[in-house]
Design a protein around this motif. Structure first.
Motif, PDB file in Angstrom:
ATOM      1  N   THR A  93     -12.331  12.975  -5.886  1.00 13.44           N
ATOM      2  CA  THR A  93     -12.656  12.751  -4.473  1.00 13.44           C
ATOM      3  C   THR A  93     -11.777  11.681  -3.837  1.00 13.44           C
ATOM      4  O   THR A  93     -11.750  11.552  -2.617  1.00 13.44           O
ATOM      5  N   VAL A  94     -11.058  10.900  -4.653  1.00 18.05           N
ATOM      6  CA  VAL A  94     -10.201   9.833  -4.136  1.00 18.05           C
ATOM      7  C   VAL A  94      -8.828  10.413  -3.807  1.00 18.05           C
ATOM      8  O   VAL A  94      -8.182  11.020  -4.639  1.00 18.05           O
ATOM      9  N   GLU A  95      -8.379  10.202  -2.555  1.00 16.42           N
ATOM     10  CA  GLU A  95      -7.105  10.738  -2.101  1.00 16.42           C
ATOM     11  C   GLU A  95      -5.973   9.730  -2.239  1.00 16.42           C
ATOM     12  O   GLU A  95      -4.818  10.127  -2.426  1.00 16.42           O
ATOM     13  N   GLU A  96      -6.292   8.450  -2.116  1.00 15.33           N
ATOM     14  CA  GLU A  96      -5.251   7.420  -2.168  1.00 15.33           C
ATOM     15  C   GLU A  96      -5.870   6.106  -2.604  1.00 15.33           C
ATOM     16  O   GLU A  96      -7.036   5.834  -2.312  1.00 15.33           O
ATOM     17  N   VAL A  97      -5.081   5.312  -3.317  1.00 21.02           N
ATOM     18  CA  VAL A  97      -5.494   3.974  -3.744  1.00 21.02           C
ATOM     19  C   VAL A  97      -4.419   3.012  -3.273  1.00 21.02           C
ATOM     20  O   VAL A  97      -3.225   3.289  -3.422  1.00 21.02           O
ATOM     21  N   TRP A  98      -4.829   1.876  -2.701  1.00 19.04           N
ATOM     22  CA  TRP A  98      -3.813   0.896  -2.335  1.00 19.04           C
ATOM     23  C   TRP A  98      -4.308  -0.518  -2.568  1.00 19.04           C
ATOM     24  O   TRP A  98      -5.505  -0.801  -2.524  1.00 19.04           O
ATOM     25  N   ILE A  99      -3.342  -1.387  -2.839  1.00 16.69           N
ATOM     26  CA  ILE A  99      -3.617  -2.794  -3.140  1.00 16.69           C
ATOM     27  C   ILE A  99      -2.948  -3.639  -2.066  1.00 16.69           C
ATOM     28  O   ILE A  99      -1.718  -3.667  -1.959  1.00 16.69           O
ATOM     29  N   ASN A 100      -3.756  -4.304  -1.238  1.00 21.02           N
ATOM     30  CA  ASN A 100      -3.212  -5.240  -0.251  1.00 21.02           C
ATOM     31  C   ASN A 100      -2.980  -6.611  -0.866  1.00 21.02           C
ATOM     32  O   ASN A 100      -2.054  -7.332  -0.488  1.00 21.02           O
ATOM     33  N   SER A 101      -3.866  -6.977  -1.778  1.00 23.02           N
ATOM     34  CA  SER A 101      -3.761  -8.207  -2.557  1.00 23.02           C
ATOM     35  C   SER A 101      -4.620  -7.982  -3.798  1.00 23.02           C
ATOM     36  O   SER A 101      -5.403  -7.026  -3.840  1.00 23.02           O
ATOM     37  N   PRO A 102      -4.495  -8.817  -4.831  1.00 21.55           N
ATOM     38  CA  PRO A 102      -5.256  -8.562  -6.058  1.00 21.55           C
ATOM     39  C   PRO A 102      -6.760  -8.423  -5.851  1.00 21.55           C
ATOM     40  O   PRO A 102      -7.426  -7.736  -6.631  1.00 21.55           O
ATOM     41  N   LEU A 157       4.006   7.020  -5.542  1.00 23.68           N
ATOM     42  CA  LEU A 157       3.904   5.557  -5.573  1.00 23.68           C
ATOM     43  C   LEU A 157       4.834   4.950  -4.532  1.00 23.68           C
ATOM     44  O   LEU A 157       5.993   5.346  -4.416  1.00 23.68           O
ATOM     45  N   HIS A 158       4.308   3.996  -3.776  1.00 22.84           N
ATOM     46  CA  HIS A 158       5.139   3.221  -2.851  1.00 22.84           C
ATOM     47  C   HIS A 158       4.829   1.742  -3.066  1.00 22.84           C
ATOM     48  O   HIS A 158       3.659   1.346  -3.088  1.00 22.84           O
ATOM     49  N   VAL A 159       5.875   0.947  -3.252  1.00 23.61           N
ATOM     50  CA  VAL A 159       5.716  -0.485  -3.523  1.00 23.61           C
ATOM     51  C   VAL A 159       6.584  -1.280  -2.561  1.00 23.61           C
ATOM     52  O   VAL A 159       7.750  -0.933  -2.329  1.00 23.61           O
ATOM     53  N   VAL A 160       6.004  -2.331  -1.995  1.00 17.84           N
ATOM     54  CA  VAL A 160       6.758  -3.305  -1.202  1.00 17.84           C
ATOM     55  C   VAL A 160       6.538  -4.667  -1.841  1.00 17.84           C
ATOM     56  O   VAL A 160       5.394  -5.131  -1.950  1.00 17.84           O
ATOM     57  N   LEU A 161       7.606  -5.308  -2.293  1.00 16.99           N
ATOM     58  CA  LEU A 161       7.475  -6.565  -3.019  1.00 16.99           C
ATOM     59  C   LEU A 161       7.064  -7.723  -2.119  1.00 16.99           C
ATOM     60  O   LEU A 161       7.315  -7.713  -0.908  1.00 16.99           O
ATOM     61  N   GLU A 162       6.445  -8.714  -2.751  1.00 22.14           N
ATOM     62  CA  GLU A 162       6.112  -9.959  -2.059  1.00 22.14           C
ATOM     63  C   GLU A 162       7.396 -10.571  -1.501  1.00 22.14           C
ATOM     64  O   GLU A 162       8.448 -10.573  -2.143  1.00 22.14           O
ATOM     65  N   GLY A 163       7.285 -11.104  -0.323  1.00 16.27           N
ATOM     66  CA  GLY A 163       8.474 -11.611   0.378  1.00 16.27           C
ATOM     67  C   GLY A 163       8.767 -10.725   1.563  1.00 16.27           C
ATOM     68  O   GLY A 163       9.020 -11.202   2.670  1.00 16.27           O
ATOM     69  N   ALA A 165       6.399  -8.071   1.928  1.00 12.47           N
ATOM     70  CA  ALA A 165       4.963  -8.076   2.236  1.00 12.47           C
ATOM     71  C   ALA A 165       4.471  -9.521   2.102  1.00 12.47           C
ATOM     72  O   ALA A 165       4.776 -10.191   1.117  1.00 12.47           O
ATOM     73  N   ARG A 166       3.739 -10.012   3.080  1.00 16.36           N
ATOM     74  CA  ARG A 166       3.339 -11.413   3.081  1.00 16.36           C
ATOM     75  C   ARG A 166       2.269 -11.672   2.021  1.00 16.36           C
ATOM     76  O   ARG A 166       1.270 -10.968   1.949  1.00 16.36           O
ATOM     77  N   GLY A 167       2.508 -12.663   1.220  1.00 13.87           N
ATOM     78  CA  GLY A 167       1.512 -13.128   0.260  1.00 13.87           C
ATOM     79  C   GLY A 167       1.558 -12.432  -1.077  1.00 13.87           C
ATOM     80  O   GLY A 167       1.685 -13.072  -2.113  1.00 13.87           O
TER      81      GLY A 167
END
Length: 421
Positions: A93-102, A157-163, A165-167
């Protein structure tokens, strides 16, 4: 926004799981198993280790694990999967998972966002990203701080590194949730009507050029796959995309994807390179996963040369999609002018299928617009074939272009649309 409880197995002693985890990793190395490509072998080893541990617990030497199945699942998630995220990736049932911060991990279900109470550490996030990228052949570092990649299970998968992405680093895992593979299955989901499905299938068979548009998560890729499934089996299909997302059954199909530049700064393969290369591969059809930039020019040239094709494009309406299709080719260089591009779009695009995500999270076709090839000044004329009206997708007054192509395909499209009205 709902607070979602994490999908965790019953609690087991941490020291027991840690010890079994260490033993499982040693067994995987000993047998030279690639965990992500052969998770069943990892599961086999995990079952054997947990069973052995459970038998030893009968003597009182070690602590019993309680729920054997839960411990096996935990071990496989740690070694062959993506640790604490794995239960969400396994949840259909989960379409997407994302991490804004830990401590801010979200999921999407049925088009709606939900905050989980899963809390990670920065180290866990970094380890997850490293493990995910390991099997993709792509990288992310200070010189290239964002990356798109396809995971072994088909997730994007899409990743934006810290710097950048803020924080904290921002991580998105978009699952390819297969709910429909053909147009009639989209009818069952309420995405479009049977009449619109028959028209679109006939348009694909007739070889019309189709632009699929909509916002993020509106269902563009699913619609593209369903349209592609209607391509006659005797035709040769070449697809090009940034990462492999197009999936449809066809006997003669070659799928191409882009490539990052190497550590030496060379070897990059761009989407427009793939579009050009596809023309050398004797295509009967060209499919481009998503047009975002100057590759739009190469696709228009291919369509204008007589090779039928389809693609997706982010836009808020069919009209805006045509405007965007006229703008993106200008990014290819200063020598490309609107005087060339606008008439080329008018002559090359036949249909625009626009999808929208409504307030309840349901994905629906909002309009199907025909492009007859005429212009009024610099404005491309359109005719509405189907439109969302009075709470349903209803027949408009427009007719598609290239009626002769329908006739060659054995379809009386005028009659088909008359019956739809």
């Amino acid at each position: 926004m709902a607070l979602l409880q994490p999908l965790r197995s019953p609690v087991v002693p941490d020291d027991v799981v840690a010890r079994l985890d260490e033993q499982l990793r040693a067994a995987v190395r000993r047998e030279a198993i690639d965990p992500q490509r052969d998770p069943e072998s990892v599961r086999r080893l995990a079952v054997a280790l947990v069973r052995e541990h459970d038998e030893r617990s009968l003597t009182g030497v070690v602590t019993p694990v309680g729920d054997v199945a839960a411990v096996v699942a935990e071990l496989v998630a740690r070694v062959a999967g993506f640790g604490p995220l794995q239960p969400y990736l396994d949840d259909p049932t989960v379409e997407e998972v994302w991490i804004n911060s830990p401590d801010r991990v979200f999921v999407a279900r049925r088009g709606r966002h939900e905050l989980t109470n899963l809390v990670l550490t920065e180290g866990q996030v970094g380890e997850l990203v490293e493990r995910m990228l390991k099997s993709t052949g792509r990288r992310v570092d200070l010189s290239r701080p964002f990356v798109d990649a396809m995971l072994p299970a088909g997730h994007r998968l899409h990743v934006v590194l810290e710097g950048i992405a803020r924080g904290f680093s921002a991580v998105n895992v978009r699952k390819f949730v297969v709910r429909a593979t053909r147009l009639d299955e989209l009818v069952g989901l309420g995405t479009l009507t049977p009449e619109a499905a028959r028209f679109l299938e006939a348009s694909v068979r007739a070889g019309l050029n189709i632009l699929v548009t909509g916002g993020t998560q509106a269902g563009k890729t699913t619609m593209l796959n369903c349209l592609a499934a209607a391509i006659p089996g005797g035709e040769r299909v070449i697809s090009a995309e940034e990462v492999f997302e197009i999936r449809f059954p066809h006997p003669d199909w070659v799928a191409l994807q882009t490539r990052q530049e190497g550590l030496e700064g060379n070897g990059e393969v761009r989407l427009r390179d793939l579009v050009k290369e596809s023309l050398r591969m004797r295509p009967s059809r060209i499919i481009v996963g998503e047009v975002r930039a100057e590759e739009c020019l190469d696709l228009l040239i291919a369509l204008n040369a007589g090779v039928p094709g389809m693609c997706t494009l982010h836009a808020n309406s069919a009209r805006e999609a045509l405007t965007k299709a006229c703008t993106l080719p200008l990014l290819a260089g200063e020598n490309i002018s609107a005087r060339f591009v606008v008439p080329t779009v008018a002559a090359s695009v036949d249909l625009v299928v626009h999808l929208a995500l409504d307030a309840s999270g349901a994905r629906r076709v909002g309009e199907v617009v025909a492009v007859p090839g005429r212009m009024e000044g610099d404005v491309i004329e359109t005719e509405t074939v189907f439109e969302w009206r009075e709470g349903a997708l209803r027949r408009g007054i427009g007719l598609p272009p290239r009626i002769e192509r329908y006739e060659r395909a054995g379809v009386d499209v005028v009659r088909l649309l008359r019956e739809a009205g």
